[in-house]
Motif scaffolding. Structure first.
Motif, short mmCIF file in Angstrom:
data_model
loop_
_atom_site.label_atom_id
_atom_site.label_comp_id
_atom_site.label_asym_id
_atom_site.label_seq_id
_atom_site.Cartn_x
_atom_site.Cartn_y
_atom_site.Cartn_z
N GLY A 141 4.13 6.80 9.59
CA GLY A 141 3.93 7.47 8.32
C GLY A 141 4.42 6.65 7.14
O GLY A 141 3.77 6.59 6.09
N VAL A 142 5.58 6.01 7.32
CA VAL A 142 6.13 5.17 6.26
C VAL A 142 5.17 4.02 5.96
O VAL A 142 4.84 3.74 4.80
N LEU A 143 4.70 3.35 7.02
CA LEU A 143 3.76 2.25 6.83
C LEU A 143 2.48 2.73 6.16
O LEU A 143 1.93 2.07 5.28
N ASP A 144 1.98 3.88 6.60
CA ASP A 144 0.75 4.41 6.04
C ASP A 144 0.88 4.63 4.54
O ASP A 144 -0.03 4.31 3.76
N ARG A 145 2.02 5.15 4.13
CA ARG A 145 2.22 5.40 2.70
C ARG A 145 2.32 4.10 1.91
O ARG A 145 1.81 4.00 0.78
N VAL A 146 2.97 3.11 2.47
CA VAL A 146 3.10 1.81 1.78
C VAL A 146 1.73 1.13 1.70
O VAL A 146 1.34 0.60 0.65
N LEU A 147 0.99 1.15 2.81
CA LEU A 147 -0.30 0.47 2.83
C LEU A 147 -1.31 1.18 1.93
O LEU A 147 -2.21 0.54 1.38
N ALA A 148 -1.16 2.49 1.77
CA ALA A 148 -2.06 3.23 0.89
C ALA A 148 -1.94 2.78 -0.56
O ALA A 148 -2.85 3.01 -1.37
N ARG A 149 -0.83 2.12 -0.89
CA ARG A 149 -0.64 1.61 -2.25
C ARG A 149 -1.21 0.19 -2.39
O ARG A 149 -1.06 -0.44 -3.43
N GLY A 150 -1.85 -0.31 -1.33
CA GLY A 150 -2.51 -1.60 -1.40
C GLY A 150 -1.81 -2.76 -0.74
O GLY A 150 -2.26 -3.90 -0.84
N ALA A 151 -0.68 -2.51 -0.08
CA ALA A 151 0.04 -3.59 0.60
C ALA A 151 -0.79 -4.14 1.76
O ALA A 151 -1.60 -3.43 2.36
N GLY A 152 -0.59 -5.41 2.06
CA GLY A 152 -1.26 -6.03 3.19
C GLY A 152 -0.38 -5.94 4.44
O GLY A 152 0.83 -5.76 4.35
N LEU A 153 -1.02 -6.04 5.59
CA LEU A 153 -0.29 -6.00 6.86
C LEU A 153 -0.87 -7.02 7.82
O LEU A 153 -2.07 -7.01 8.11
N GLY A 154 -0.01 -7.91 8.32
CA GLY A 154 -0.40 -8.87 9.34
C GLY A 154 0.40 -8.63 10.61
O GLY A 154 1.62 -8.45 10.55
N LEU A 155 -0.28 -8.59 11.74
CA LEU A 155 0.37 -8.38 13.03
C LEU A 155 0.04 -9.55 13.96
O LEU A 155 -1.12 -9.95 14.07
N LEU A 156 1.08 -10.08 14.60
CA LEU A 156 0.91 -11.22 15.49
C LEU A 156 1.33 -10.89 16.91
O LEU A 156 2.31 -10.17 17.13
N HIS A 157 0.58 -11.43 17.83
CA HIS A 157 0.85 -11.38 19.27
C HIS A 157 1.16 -9.96 19.74
O HIS A 157 0.34 -9.05 19.55
N TYR A 158 2.33 -9.73 20.33
CA TYR A 158 2.61 -8.43 20.96
C TYR A 158 2.58 -7.29 19.95
O TYR A 158 2.39 -6.12 20.33
N ALA A 159 2.74 -7.59 18.67
CA ALA A 159 2.71 -6.55 17.65
C ALA A 159 1.33 -5.92 17.51
O ALA A 159 1.21 -4.84 16.93
N VAL A 160 0.26 -6.56 18.04
CA VAL A 160 -1.08 -5.96 17.93
C VAL A 160 -1.31 -4.89 18.98
O VAL A 160 -2.37 -4.27 19.00
N GLU A 161 -0.34 -4.66 19.86
CA GLU A 161 -0.48 -3.62 20.89
C GLU A 161 0.34 -2.39 20.50
O GLU A 161 1.57 -2.38 20.63
#
Length: 202
Positions: free
Chosen positions: A7-27
């Motif tokens: 939920g925290v991430l969703d609210r931050v990303l809704a304001r236009g922030a970018g998100l990059g996920l690498l390796h195990y973080a994509v699961e």
């Protein structure tokens, strides 16, 4: 994914922030996060569908995109995840690193990360796989997925490293230089802060 982190991430990303996920973080796992990952970065590793073998991926054609500026064709061994679950029709997803897994990647038993009938068919047909990508969200935000980075020393490869550094700028909506981010990493740099590995089991 614990607590209200989604939920925290969703609210931050809704304001236009970018998100990059690498390796195990994509699961995201089995219980939660999959719909969010599809929205945020356009794809994810799905257990019993995607797989995580170690193999030599060859990237012979690099597409034109801000994240690929200055990146030249290269090949490198990594634990490249593939058969990822992407948004329908790859909508707003741009593949950046694409390669064809060799048949040896399926020399394993079936399991949540090892193999399954679907991916065995994919490999047998020689279907190319997207191993790194960008995603442009409907809200104007940006996502980046990168399935490699199991081996720390791969950051010593100029093209491997440049792609990830370019992605950081692109996610932040900054201009990526015409030749990409220039950085220098020496062999000494790569081992400077590594913790010692425990001795191998006999």
């Amino acid at each position: 994914l614990a607590g209200d982190n989604l939920g925290v991430l969703d609210r931050v990303l809704a304001r236009g922030a970018g998100l990059g996920l690498l390796h195990y973080a994509v699961e995201p796992g089995l219980l939660k996060g999959r719909p969010e990952f599809l929205r945020w970065i356009g794809g994810y590793f799905e257990a019993h569908y995607s797989v995580n073998p170690h193999w030599d991926a060859s990237f012979k054609e690099i597409p034109r995109h801000p994240v690929t500026r200055g990146v030249q064709p290269f090949a490198i061994r990594d634990e490249w995840y593939f058969n990822m679950r992407f948004v329908d029709g790859m909508k707003n997803v741009t593949p950046l690193l694409v390669s064809v897994p060799p048949v040896e990647t399926m020399a394993r038993s079936d399991g949540p990360h090892e193999g399954n009938p679907t991916v065995r068919g994919v490999v047998a047909r020689g279907e190319s796989q997207t191993l790194a990508w960008t995603h442009e969200r409907a809200d104007g935000g940006r996502g980046f997925g990168f399935t490699g980075a199991h081996y720390h020393l791969n950051w010593g490869d100029d093209n491997f490293r440049k792609l990830a550094l370019n992605a950081v700028l692109w996610l932040a909506k900054m201009e990526v230089p015409a030749n990409g981010v220039i950085s220098v990493v020496t062999p000494a740099d790569l081992v400077a802060n590594l913790d010692p590995k425990p001795p191998a089991k006999k």
